[in-house]
Design a protein around this motif. Structure first.
Motif, PDB file in Angstrom:
ATOM      1  N   SER A 198       4.750   5.303  11.676  1.00 62.49           N
ATOM      2  CA  SER A 198       3.447   5.965  11.799  1.00 62.49           C
ATOM      3  C   SER A 198       3.546   7.366  12.378  1.00 62.49           C
ATOM      4  O   SER A 198       2.982   8.315  11.833  1.00 62.49           O
ATOM      5  CB  SER A 198       2.515   5.127  12.679  1.00 62.49           C
ATOM      6  N   GLN A 199       4.250   7.504  13.490  1.00 64.45           N
ATOM      7  CA  GLN A 199       4.220   8.767  14.220  1.00 64.45           C
ATOM      8  C   GLN A 199       5.212   9.791  13.690  1.00 64.45           C
ATOM      9  O   GLN A 199       4.923  10.993  13.692  1.00 64.45           O
ATOM     10  CB  GLN A 199       4.496   8.507  15.700  1.00 64.45           C
ATOM     11  N   GLU A 200       6.375   9.332  13.248  1.00 67.64           N
ATOM     12  CA  GLU A 200       7.428  10.274  12.880  1.00 67.64           C
ATOM     13  C   GLU A 200       7.593  10.434  11.364  1.00 67.64           C
ATOM     14  O   GLU A 200       7.543  11.546  10.843  1.00 67.64           O
ATOM     15  CB  GLU A 200       8.763   9.833  13.494  1.00 67.64           C
ATOM     16  N   LEU A 201       7.756   9.338  10.661  1.00 69.35           N
ATOM     17  CA  LEU A 201       8.055   9.430   9.233  1.00 69.35           C
ATOM     18  C   LEU A 201       6.814   9.707   8.399  1.00 69.35           C
ATOM     19  O   LEU A 201       6.856  10.523   7.470  1.00 69.35           O
ATOM     20  CB  LEU A 201       8.730   8.136   8.759  1.00 69.35           C
ATOM     21  N   GLY A 202       5.712   9.031   8.713  1.00 71.28           N
ATOM     22  CA  GLY A 202       4.506   9.186   7.914  1.00 71.28           C
ATOM     23  C   GLY A 202       4.087  10.635   7.697  1.00 71.28           C
ATOM     24  O   GLY A 202       3.887  11.068   6.557  1.00 71.28           O
ATOM     25  N   PRO A 203       3.953  11.428   8.766  1.00 72.12           N
ATOM     26  CA  PRO A 203       3.515  12.818   8.582  1.00 72.12           C
ATOM     27  C   PRO A 203       4.501  13.687   7.804  1.00 72.12           C
ATOM     28  O   PRO A 203       4.116  14.724   7.270  1.00 72.12           O
ATOM     29  CB  PRO A 203       3.370  13.325  10.019  1.00 72.12           C
ATOM     30  N   ARG A 204       5.784  13.297   7.768  1.00 70.26           N
ATOM     31  CA  ARG A 204       6.795  14.124   7.109  1.00 70.26           C
ATOM     32  C   ARG A 204       7.110  13.683   5.678  1.00 70.26           C
ATOM     33  O   ARG A 204       7.674  14.457   4.901  1.00 70.26           O
ATOM     34  CB  ARG A 204       8.101  14.094   7.919  1.00 70.26           C
ATOM     35  N   MET A 205       6.773  12.445   5.332  1.00 69.52           N
ATOM     36  CA  MET A 205       7.223  11.884   4.058  1.00 69.52           C
ATOM     37  C   MET A 205       6.633  12.615   2.858  1.00 69.52           C
ATOM     38  O   MET A 205       7.285  12.736   1.814  1.00 69.52           O
ATOM     39  CB  MET A 205       6.861  10.395   4.002  1.00 69.52           C
ATOM     40  N   LEU A 206       5.429  13.116   2.994  1.00 67.46           N
ATOM     41  CA  LEU A 206       4.808  13.821   1.872  1.00 67.46           C
ATOM     42  C   LEU A 206       5.628  15.045   1.477  1.00 67.46           C
ATOM     43  O   LEU A 206       5.709  15.398   0.295  1.00 67.46           O
ATOM     44  CB  LEU A 206       3.375  14.226   2.230  1.00 67.46           C
ATOM     45  N   ASP A 207       6.254  15.684   2.461  1.00 64.19           N
ATOM     46  CA  ASP A 207       7.106  16.841   2.152  1.00 64.19           C
ATOM     47  C   ASP A 207       8.272  16.450   1.260  1.00 64.19           C
ATOM     48  O   ASP A 207       8.714  17.234   0.413  1.00 64.19           O
ATOM     49  CB  ASP A 207       7.646  17.464   3.441  1.00 64.19           C
ATOM     50  N   VAL A 208       8.795  15.242   1.451  1.00 63.43           N
ATOM     51  CA  VAL A 208       9.904  14.766   0.612  1.00 63.43           C
ATOM     52  C   VAL A 208       9.409  14.535  -0.806  1.00 63.43           C
ATOM     53  O   VAL A 208      10.036  14.975  -1.782  1.00 63.43           O
ATOM     54  CB  VAL A 208      10.513  13.481   1.200  1.00 63.43           C
ATOM     55  N   TYR A 209       8.275  13.843  -0.944  1.00 65.50           N
ATOM     56  CA  TYR A 209       7.728  13.579  -2.274  1.00 65.50           C
ATOM     57  C   TYR A 209       7.368  14.873  -3.000  1.00 65.50           C
ATOM     58  O   TYR A 209       7.449  14.947  -4.228  1.00 65.50           O
ATOM     59  CB  TYR A 209       6.492  12.690  -2.163  1.00 65.50           C
ATOM     60  N   GLN A 210       6.974  15.886  -2.240  1.00 62.31           N
ATOM     61  CA  GLN A 210       6.581  17.160  -2.858  1.00 62.31           C
ATOM     62  C   GLN A 210       7.750  18.135  -2.972  1.00 62.31           C
ATOM     63  O   GLN A 210       7.551  19.295  -3.324  1.00 62.31           O
ATOM     64  CB  GLN A 210       5.444  17.791  -2.048  1.00 62.31           C
ATOM     65  N   HIS A 211       8.962  17.660  -2.675  1.00 65.08           N
ATOM     66  CA  HIS A 211      10.188  18.452  -2.816  1.00 65.08           C
ATOM     67  C   HIS A 211      10.194  19.686  -1.923  1.00 65.08           C
ATOM     68  O   HIS A 211      10.889  20.673  -2.215  1.00 65.08           O
ATOM     69  CB  HIS A 211      10.388  18.874  -4.287  1.00 65.08           C
ATOM     70  N   LYS A 212       9.475  19.631  -0.819  1.00 65.45           N
ATOM     71  CA  LYS A 212       9.480  20.730   0.135  1.00 65.45           C
ATOM     72  C   LYS A 212      10.651  20.620   1.109  1.00 65.45           C
ATOM     73  O   LYS A 212      11.126  21.631   1.626  1.00 65.45           O
ATOM     74  CB  LYS A 212       8.164  20.764   0.905  1.00 65.45           C
ATOM     75  N   ARG A 213      11.063  19.404   1.359  1.00 65.06           N
ATOM     76  CA  ARG A 213      12.199  19.154   2.241  1.00 65.06           C
ATOM     77  C   ARG A 213      13.011  18.013   1.655  1.00 65.06           C
ATOM     78  O   ARG A 213      12.473  17.136   0.966  1.00 65.06           O
ATOM     79  CB  ARG A 213      11.739  18.797   3.660  1.00 65.06           C
ATOM     80  N   SER A 214      14.301  17.981   1.944  1.00 62.13           N
ATOM     81  CA  SER A 214      15.154  16.929   1.393  1.00 62.13           C
ATOM     82  C   SER A 214      15.009  15.642   2.187  1.00 62.13           C
ATOM     83  O   SER A 214      14.627  15.649   3.373  1.00 62.13           O
ATOM     84  CB  SER A 214      16.618  17.368   1.412  1.00 62.13           C
ATOM     85  N   ALA A 215      15.316  14.535   1.540  1.00 66.54           N
ATOM     86  CA  ALA A 215      15.297  13.248   2.229  1.00 66.54           C
ATOM     87  C   ALA A 215      16.272  13.248   3.392  1.00 66.54           C
ATOM     88  O   ALA A 215      15.973  12.734   4.474  1.00 66.54           O
ATOM     89  CB  ALA A 215      15.643  12.128   1.238  1.00 66.54           C
ATOM     90  N   ARG A 216      17.442  13.837   3.193  1.00 69.40           N
ATOM     91  CA  ARG A 216      18.436  13.860   4.271  1.00 69.40           C
ATOM     92  C   ARG A 216      17.902  14.607   5.491  1.00 69.40           C
ATOM     93  O   ARG A 216      18.059  14.166   6.630  1.00 69.40           O
ATOM     94  CB  ARG A 216      19.739  14.485   3.780  1.00 69.40           C
ATOM     95  N   GLU A 217      17.261  15.746   5.252  1.00 62.29           N
ATOM     96  CA  GLU A 217      16.740  16.543   6.365  1.00 62.29           C
ATOM     97  C   GLU A 217      15.661  15.780   7.129  1.00 62.29           C
ATOM     98  O   GLU A 217      15.690  15.696   8.359  1.00 62.29           O
ATOM     99  CB  GLU A 217      16.173  17.860   5.836  1.00 62.29           C
ATOM    100  N   VAL A 218      14.713  15.215   6.408  1.00 66.35           N
ATOM    101  CA  VAL A 218      13.597  14.524   7.056  1.00 66.35           C
ATOM    102  C   VAL A 218      14.063  13.249   7.731  1.00 66.35           C
ATOM    103  O   VAL A 218      13.712  12.971   8.891  1.00 66.35           O
ATOM    104  CB  VAL A 218      12.480  14.233   6.032  1.00 66.35           C
ATOM    105  N   PHE A 219      14.856  12.452   7.041  1.00 65.84           N
ATOM    106  CA  PHE A 219      15.284  11.172   7.611  1.00 65.84           C
ATOM    107  C   PHE A 219      16.161  11.383   8.843  1.00 65.84           C
ATOM    108  O   PHE A 219      16.074  10.624   9.818  1.00 65.84           O
ATOM    109  CB  PHE A 219      16.033  10.335   6.562  1.00 65.84           C
ATOM    110  N   THR A 220      16.997  12.414   8.818  1.00 69.78           N
ATOM    111  CA  THR A 220      17.831  12.717   9.983  1.00 69.78           C
ATOM    112  C   THR A 220      16.965  13.153  11.161  1.00 69.78           C
ATOM    113  O   THR A 220      17.184  12.720  12.302  1.00 69.78           O
ATOM    114  CB  THR A 220      18.844  13.820   9.633  1.00 69.78           C
TER     115      THR A 220
END
Length: 434
Positions: A395-417
């Motif tokens: 909820s607090q960490e991944l949720g707000p950032r995940m849309l950036d991954v789906y929209q190709h604004k940030r890589s999965a590796r960057e966000v997940f790390t």
């Protein structure tokens, strides 16, 4: 879990996140008044109706009354945490805890639920329940809840377009087979299914956001590869992204894509059939279901999504009696079969799978024996590991950032790390857990 949350789980489960529970600065809500020998709280209206039926039967057999209270999910979990902090004042004897909120109750000096492990082992129930599903309510060496549902995720498909294409989806044994069939057989603008949730596909590959020891695994190579695979399948034309899908799930625009033949399948848990009937009743009776394609030949052909466990509170002065009701309602074939027939939750209680009533034709699936499918994949349903920090991660960490991954604004590796580091830092400075 609210309907909106359930819909989002299908579209982009990490974007929606799990139920977050906090108690700071809150005024305790009013507590239901007991009219029974046992008090049971639940947040799901379907569960409440079924528990009331069980309570009637239990009272007839034992003379013990069970008062069932229906409380909205966020209020229930908040209220229970507050009451526990107040020394257990006005807590129920038994309580349904949604799997996404369960981790919030693991932070502190001790878990507030009775360890059911010894009783389960003594009576052999531990071997009759699907172990993978019990992982959601296990922490350290304790087992603190009994799961209501197997929640198998399989492939729901619209029969007509697949029959017109001359393909039986059940024969597509791998995702490579599935993708090739969609791209080579269907019209160019037709997609196989909407983007499934990253966590659902990760669990199919035997991964999860935490491992069996409660350590963060979101940034594992497997997790990153799974997200990259999803985005690649969208790019190649196998997966669709209907309007609003990532943030809203199956909204009217998404249903329009199914009706227009632009999307022909759906990765879905068993319990979602009821939501389809309520939102797109014109499609009822037009679906079939089969195992998921595997990631590799001979691999796992199922995943899981959702869950709720029935717990007994340590603050209860009637723990033995509460166990009797839990056993009566959750660990008997007649009871779990009745639950399946009433609210479509396929049980994780293995002895029920062979009961003839579990194999009645389902009109929603054009008369298909769905019970046979779920029994077939039941032992393949993967574990979903619990952690006190799951609500924070999702909820607090991944949720707000995940849309950036789906929209190709940030890589999965960057966000997940980034998310994994934040959660690990919280774990390092957190107090004792369990």
């Amino acid at each position: 879990m609210t309907r909106r949350h359930a819909l989002r789980l299908l579209g982009g489960s990490a974007v929606a996140g799990a139920v977050g529970v906090t108690s700071a600065g809150c005024t305790p809500p009013s507590t239901p008044t007991s009219k029974g020998d046992l008090d049971l709280w639940t947040f799901a209206d379907t569960h409440a109706g079924w528990f009331k039926e069980m309570a009637k039967e239990f009272e007839q057999e034992t003379g013990i009354r069970v008062a069932v209270s229906l409380i909205p999910g966020s209020s229930l979990f908040q209220q229970l945490l507050i009451n526990l902090k107040a020394g257990g004042l006005n807590t129920p004897d038994l309580c349904d805890i949604e799997q996404g909120a369960f981790g919030s109750f693991l932070i502190g000096r001790s878990v507030p639920f009775v360890d059911l492990g010894p009783a389960l082992r003594q009576k052999g129930y531990d071997k009759q329940l699907v172990t993978a599903r019990q992982a959601l309510y296990s922490w350290k060496d304790g087992v603190y809840g009994i799961e209501h549902a197997l929640t198998p995720v399989t492939l729901f498909y619209l029969r007509e377009p697949w029959e017109r294409a001359g393909i039986d989806p059940a024969t597509l044994h791998t995702w490579n087979d599935f993708g090739a069939a969609v791209r080579e057989t269907f019209p160019p603008r037709t997609r196989g299914l909407p983007l499934p949730g990253h966590d659902v596909m990760l669990r199919q590959r035997s991964g999860d956001y935490f491992d069996g020891d409660g350590q963060v695994a979101l940034d594992s190579d497997l997790s990153i590869d799974t997200m990259e695979w999803l985005l690649d399948q969208e790019r190649r034309g196998t997966l669709a992204r209907p309007p609003g899908w990532i943030t809203e799930g199956l909204n009217p625009a998404a249903w329009a894509e199914f009706r227009a033949g632009k999307v022909v399948s759906l990765v879905s848990p068993d319990w979602y059939a009821g939501a389809i009937q309520s939102q797109a009743d014109d499609l009822a009776g037009k679906w079939g279901a089969c195992p998921l394609p595997a990631f590799e030949p001979g691999g796992r052909r199922a995943s899981c999504l959702g869950g709720t466990g029935l717990t007994i509170l340590k603050t209860s002065k009637r723990q033995d009696t509460a166990w009797r009701f839990l056993e009566f309602s959750m660990l008997r074939v007649p009871a779990v079969v009745k639950r399946y027939k009433a609210i479509n939750l396929y049980p994780p209680f293995i002895p029920a799978w062979s009961d003839p009533r579990m194999h009645d034709p389902i009109p929603f699936f054009d008369g298909q024996d769905i019970g046979a499918l779920y029994a077939d994949v039941g032992r393949e349903v993967p574990p979903q590991y619990q952690s006190p920090y799951r609500p924070q991660l999702t909820s607090q960490e991944l949720g707000p950032r995940m849309l950036d991954v789906y929209q190709h604004k940030r890589s999965a590796r960057e966000v997940f790390t980034e998310v994994a580091r934040a959660v690990r830092a919280r774990m390092e400075r957190g107090g004792r857990v369990g």
